[in-house]
Design an enzyme around this catalytic site. Structure first.
Site, PDB file in Angstrom:
ATOM      1  N   LYS A  74      -7.361   1.729 -14.654  1.00  0.00           N
ATOM      2  CA  LYS A  74      -7.598   2.736 -13.607  1.00  0.00           C
ATOM      3  C   LYS A  74      -7.115   4.125 -14.006  1.00  0.00           C
ATOM      4  O   LYS A  74      -7.714   5.111 -13.597  1.00  0.00           O
ATOM      5  CB  LYS A  74      -7.037   2.298 -12.253  1.00  0.00           C
ATOM      6  CG  LYS A  74      -5.542   2.339 -12.137  1.00  0.00           C
ATOM      7  CD  LYS A  74      -5.103   1.797 -10.790  1.00  0.00           C
ATOM      8  CE  LYS A  74      -3.749   1.172 -10.854  1.00  0.00           C
ATOM      9  NZ  LYS A  74      -2.620   1.970 -11.255  1.00  0.00           N
ATOM     10  N   ARG A 115       6.471   0.706 -22.436  1.00  0.00           N
ATOM     11  CA  ARG A 115       6.923   1.094 -21.103  1.00  0.00           C
ATOM     12  C   ARG A 115       7.873   0.011 -20.621  1.00  0.00           C
ATOM     13  O   ARG A 115       7.601  -1.174 -20.819  1.00  0.00           O
ATOM     14  CB  ARG A 115       5.698   1.177 -20.169  1.00  0.00           C
ATOM     15  CG  ARG A 115       5.731   2.342 -19.228  1.00  0.00           C
ATOM     16  CD  ARG A 115       4.436   2.468 -18.491  1.00  0.00           C
ATOM     17  NE  ARG A 115       4.408   1.638 -17.293  1.00  0.00           N
ATOM     18  CZ  ARG A 115       3.410   1.653 -16.406  1.00  0.00           C
ATOM     19  NH1 ARG A 115       2.382   2.445 -16.596  1.00  0.00           N
ATOM     20  NH2 ARG A 115       3.436   0.884 -15.354  1.00  0.00           N
ATOM     21  N   ARG A 175       4.707  -7.832 -11.719  1.00  0.00           N
ATOM     22  CA  ARG A 175       3.884  -6.684 -11.301  1.00  0.00           C
ATOM     23  C   ARG A 175       2.511  -7.155 -10.854  1.00  0.00           C
ATOM     24  O   ARG A 175       1.982  -6.678  -9.853  1.00  0.00           O
ATOM     25  CB  ARG A 175       3.737  -5.681 -12.450  1.00  0.00           C
ATOM     26  CG  ARG A 175       4.853  -4.668 -12.488  1.00  0.00           C
ATOM     27  CD  ARG A 175       4.879  -3.939 -13.794  1.00  0.00           C
ATOM     28  NE  ARG A 175       3.739  -3.096 -14.015  1.00  0.00           N
ATOM     29  CZ  ARG A 175       3.254  -2.773 -15.224  1.00  0.00           C
ATOM     30  NH1 ARG A 175       3.818  -3.256 -16.309  1.00  0.00           N
ATOM     31  NH2 ARG A 175       2.228  -1.982 -15.336  1.00  0.00           N
ATOM     32  N   ARG A 222       1.065  -3.409 -25.205  1.00  0.00           N
ATOM     33  CA  ARG A 222       0.577  -2.043 -24.972  1.00  0.00           C
ATOM     34  C   ARG A 222       1.699  -1.041 -25.227  1.00  0.00           C
ATOM     35  O   ARG A 222       2.850  -1.257 -24.848  1.00  0.00           O
ATOM     36  CB  ARG A 222       0.099  -1.959 -23.508  1.00  0.00           C
ATOM     37  CG  ARG A 222      -0.260  -0.590 -23.055  1.00  0.00           C
ATOM     38  CD  ARG A 222      -0.857  -0.642 -21.662  1.00  0.00           C
ATOM     39  NE  ARG A 222       0.151  -0.501 -20.610  1.00  0.00           N
ATOM     40  CZ  ARG A 222      -0.134  -0.138 -19.363  1.00  0.00           C
ATOM     41  NH1 ARG A 222      -1.379   0.075 -18.998  1.00  0.00           N
ATOM     42  NH2 ARG A 222       0.813  -0.024 -18.472  1.00  0.00           N
ATOM     43  N   ARG A 228       0.072   1.026  -1.431  1.00  0.00           N
ATOM     44  CA  ARG A 228       0.156  -0.284  -2.058  1.00  0.00           C
ATOM     45  C   ARG A 228       0.536  -1.353  -1.050  1.00  0.00           C
ATOM     46  O   ARG A 228       0.554  -2.530  -1.391  1.00  0.00           O
ATOM     47  CB  ARG A 228       1.237  -0.251  -3.134  1.00  0.00           C
ATOM     48  CG  ARG A 228       0.678  -0.147  -4.542  1.00  0.00           C
ATOM     49  CD  ARG A 228       1.844   0.110  -5.467  1.00  0.00           C
ATOM     50  NE  ARG A 228       1.683  -0.404  -6.778  1.00  0.00           N
ATOM     51  CZ  ARG A 228       1.484   0.380  -7.848  1.00  0.00           C
ATOM     52  NH1 ARG A 228       1.344   1.676  -7.722  1.00  0.00           N
ATOM     53  NH2 ARG A 228       1.399  -0.153  -9.036  1.00  0.00           N
TER      54      ARG A 228
HETATM   55  P1  ADP Z   1       0.950  -0.172 -12.694  1.00  0.00           P
HETATM   56  O1  ADP Z   1       0.486  -0.023 -14.114  1.00  0.00           O
HETATM   57  O2  ADP Z   1       1.883  -1.337 -12.491  1.00  0.00           O
HETATM   58  O3  ADP Z   1      -0.161  -0.095 -11.693  1.00  0.00           O
HETATM   59  P2  ADP Z   1       2.102   2.346 -11.787  1.00  0.00           P
HETATM   60  O4  ADP Z   1       2.328   3.323 -12.865  1.00  0.00           O
HETATM   61  O5  ADP Z   1       1.050   2.633 -10.781  1.00  0.00           O
HETATM   62  O6  ADP Z   1       1.910   0.997 -12.545  1.00  0.00           O
HETATM   63  O7  ADP Z   1       3.464   2.058 -10.998  1.00  0.00           O
HETATM   64  C1  ADP Z   1       4.615   1.648 -11.683  1.00  0.00           C
HETATM   65  C2  ADP Z   1       5.666   1.162 -10.711  1.00  0.00           C
HETATM   66  O8  ADP Z   1       6.015   2.221  -9.802  1.00  0.00           O
HETATM   67  C3  ADP Z   1       5.285   0.000  -9.818  1.00  0.00           C
HETATM   68  O9  ADP Z   1       5.441  -1.250 -10.480  1.00  0.00           O
HETATM   69  C4  ADP Z   1       6.284   0.182  -8.675  1.00  0.00           C
HETATM   70  O10 ADP Z   1       7.567  -0.244  -9.058  1.00  0.00           O
HETATM   71  C5  ADP Z   1       6.348   1.690  -8.513  1.00  0.00           C
HETATM   72  N1  ADP Z   1       5.364   2.203  -7.529  1.00  0.00           N
HETATM   73  C6  ADP Z   1       4.330   3.055  -7.804  1.00  0.00           C
HETATM   74  N2  ADP Z   1       3.635   3.314  -6.683  1.00  0.00           N
HETATM   75  C7  ADP Z   1       4.235   2.610  -5.676  1.00  0.00           C
HETATM   76  C8  ADP Z   1       3.984   2.452  -4.287  1.00  0.00           C
HETATM   77  N3  ADP Z   1       2.953   3.050  -3.689  1.00  0.00           N
HETATM   78  N4  ADP Z   1       4.809   1.638  -3.573  1.00  0.00           N
HETATM   79  C9  ADP Z   1       5.840   1.029  -4.149  1.00  0.00           C
HETATM   80  N5  ADP Z   1       6.134   1.130  -5.452  1.00  0.00           N
HETATM   81  C10 ADP Z   1       5.352   1.910  -6.224  1.00  0.00           C
END
Ligand code: ADP
Length: 238
Positions: A13, A154, A165, A127, A88
């Protein structure tokens, strides 16, 4: 154009968000990037959320809602935005609806990039990410081909955090898609294939004539994920 972009970790995404950002000239608001920027900056918020991200958990709703409320009221969001990573949870979705009402705006589309769990695990294992520009790469390279920074894994791409996750995504976030599905807003897109093929499917899912309210068009703008943190364009972010 006001868009919400969904996809499990590893679904691609970030890559599609970047394509949409440059085509429509609207900011890409990635809550994960914003949180990581806070961690890198060593802010109070960053210190609070670091242990949560490290294990793949979700940051509490009130914190996330506050962050996004502030961000959407920045001037660069006036013509539209692509939100990636929020809402989320259902309470986050309800809070966002209220904010959108207050701002007199509506979503044009909710895009869901669907990829099977086995494929997600395969893509995420190994990755690497460039800490400077956030582009991600499959295993093999040592330096970012764009800015020569040494690539790292990461924190939450480490094996112990990847599965939680994906699991928390399926448990908490899929219900949010049902929430928007009831409003007929969701387009499900098959996330298999080349980046170009998927981009075409994403573009085809967008309304040709977005409703006037909340409609946007304008020059390219940079995404602004965190206060004081420079965010270069990302070619491939998931
Ligand atoms: P992913 O690749 O897991 O989709 P993101 O970069 O979108 O990763 O998010 C990384 C982390 O940031 C999530 O695993 C969570 O811990 C936190 N996070 C991001 N957005 C939210 C949200 N809207 N609500 C709660 N936690 C969030």
């Amino acid at each position: 154009m006001n868009l919400l972009l969904y996809g499990a970790p590893g679904s691609g995404k970030g890559t599609q968000a970047d394509m949409l950002r440059s085509r429509f000239g609207i900011p890409h608001i990635a809550t994960g990037d914003m949180l990581r920027a806070e961690i890198t900056a060593g802010s109070e918020l960053g210190r609070k959320v670091q242990p949560i991200l490290a294990v793949g958990g979700y940051v509490p709703d009130p914190i996330m809602i506050g962050i996004v409320q502030n961000r959407l009221q920045q001037p660069d969001c006036a013509r539209g935005f692509i939100i990636d990573g929020f809402p989320r949870t259902v309470p986050q979705a309800e809070a966002l609806d209220e904010l959108m009402r207050k701002l007199g705006r509506r979503f044009d589309r909710v895009l869901y990039l669907k990829v099977e769990t086995e494929e997600l695990l395969r893509r995420l294992s190994g990755r690497l990410v460039c800490p400077a520009c956030q582009r991600t790469y499959p295993p093999g390279k040592q330096k970012c081909p764009v800015d020569s920074t040494s690539l790292v894994q990461r924190e939450d791409d480490k094996r112990e955090a990847v599965k939680p996750r994906i699991e928390i995504y399926l448990e908490k976030t899929i219900p949010v898609l049902d929430y928007y599905g009831r409003e007929g807003l969701v387009s499900e897109i098959d996330g298999r294939g080349t980046i170009e093929e998927i981009s075409q499917k994403v573009m085809a899912a967008l309304p040709l004539s977005p409703p006037l309210k909340g409609r946007s068009a304008g020059p390219a703008e940079r995404s602004r994920p965190g206060a004081g943190v420079k965010q270069p364009p990302a070619a491939r972010k998931e």
